[in-house]
Enzyme design. Structure first.
Site, mmCIF file in Angstrom:
data_model
loop_
_atom_site.group_PDB
_atom_site.id
_atom_site.type_symbol
_atom_site.label_atom_id
_atom_site.label_comp_id
_atom_site.label_asym_id
_atom_site.label_seq_id
_atom_site.Cartn_x
_atom_site.Cartn_y
_atom_site.Cartn_z
ATOM 1 N N GLU A 151 0.835 -1.212 0.000
ATOM 2 C CA GLU A 151 0.000 0.000 0.000
ATOM 3 C C GLU A 151 0.867 1.257 0.000
ATOM 4 O O GLU A 151 0.493 2.276 -0.586
ATOM 5 C CB GLU A 151 -0.944 -0.008 1.202
ATOM 6 N N ASP A 228 -4.562 -5.118 -9.111
ATOM 7 C CA ASP A 228 -3.851 -3.939 -9.627
ATOM 8 C C ASP A 228 -3.524 -4.122 -11.104
ATOM 9 O O ASP A 228 -3.687 -3.197 -11.912
ATOM 10 C CB ASP A 228 -2.560 -3.710 -8.840
#
Length: 330
Positions: A151, A228
């Site tokens: 993150e 992602d």
């Protein structure tokens, strides 16, 4: 005005249940689109002949009007400004705005507060955007640190990539199906998106995987990068095949029907272009993270300690500054 109710057939007879639409009131058209009845995928466009629009999203004035309507039955604290809430809920539908107030009211009740304040609004907004917290999930320290770097990679990429959407919050608290979430929110309602902004989206998507590779090595990259890569590929594919943003494919837009009729060579060209866009993005982000490696380490450590950071706390964390919180809010 009119009413409508649901009906079910039982033993050959119809039985009326609770009304779905209590009333419909015709109003003069004021130029705005509103989402009626909390419907997530429909809205009525006003005027003498209302038109039903599907998958609508409401602009800031419409969001404020919807919030004001649903907030009539809720006691709001003095620190709540619905115009500010409206500006911070870009992309929310009418149903989501209604849900925002409901969740905030429930959270205030749980905390035995008599009025709904900003902290309850923020809680509700995060829950809608990021999903519910899974506090019961057992995460090992190693996995928590790995998630923090992942993150952190998204966050650093968002901070230092020109054209990237502003950061809102980052967390390593498991929410929904995700171990961590990085949230970006636009500052204004977006009408169109430029090529540089699309490339920035892809770079931010690549940030998590790039951080894992940088810190742990390519053999330790996890399957957590799947979503992602899917999003990056989706954006890159749209750039190449729909938005005319590829020199090799040219300024042509193919819709879904056209894609089924594409030649094998054209599909190969599009796939090659998408792969190149993603690969170049990964290189850019890897270089960016190497350049800002100290900030990445600081941010990852702060995420492990505090689990959730807002925009101001992110900026303090990357600078190595202390994060001020009550001992009970850590």
């Amino acid at each position: 005005q009119s009413t409508s109710s649901t009906e079910t057939e039982t033993s050959g007879s119809l039985q009326h249940k609770e009304a779905v639409i209590e009333s419909i009131e015709r109003v003069s058209f004021n130029g705005y689109v509103y989402d009626f009845c909390g419907c997530d995928n429909e809205a009525f466009f006003g005027g003498n002949n209302p038109v039903l629009l599907h998958n609508s999203r409401v602009h800031v004035r419409g969001r404020q009007a919807i919030l004001q309507t649903h907030a009539k039955k809720i006691q709001l604290a003095n620190d709540v400004d619905l115009s500010v809430v409206a500006r911070g809920t870009i992309g929310f539908s009418g149903a989501q705005l209604q849900n925002l107030l409901n969740i905030a009211a429930i959270e205030a009740t749980k905390q035995r507060e008599k009025k709904v304040g900003n902290k309850h609004m923020d809680f509700a907004k995060d829950r809608i955007i990021m999903g519910s917290e899974r506090k019961s999930a057992i995460i090992s320290p190693e996995n928590k640190l790995s998630t923090a770097y992942h993150e952190g990679g998204h966050t650093i990429a968002a901070m230092y990539t020109p054209g990237a959407m502003p950061l809102h919050k980052v967390t390593v608290m498991p929410r929904g199906h995700a171990l961590g979430v990085t949230v970006q929110l636009p500052e204004i309602d977006q009408v169109s998106v430029s090529k540089s902004e699309y490339l920035a989206m892809i770079d931010v998507c690549m940030g998590g995987r790039a951080a894992e590779e940088l810190v742990y090595g390519i053999d330790k990259v996890t399957s957590g990068c799947t979503s992602d890569l899917q999003r990056a590929t989706k954006v890159a594919t749209a750039m190449v095949s729909e938005y005319g943003m590829s020199d090799k494919v040219g300024m042509i837009s193919y819709d879904n029907d056209d894609k089924d009729k594409m030649s094998a060579s054209l599909r190969q060209t599009i796939d090659s272009e998408v792969q190149e866009i993603n690969a170049e993005s990964n290189k850019r982000v890897m270089n960016l993270l190497r350049e800002h490696r100290k900030e990445l380490d600081r941010l990852a450590n702060a995420l492990v300690e505090y689990e959730t950071l807002d925009k101001n706390e992110i900026e303090r964390a990357v600078k190595g500054l202390p994060i001020k919180r009550d001992v009970f809010s850590k």
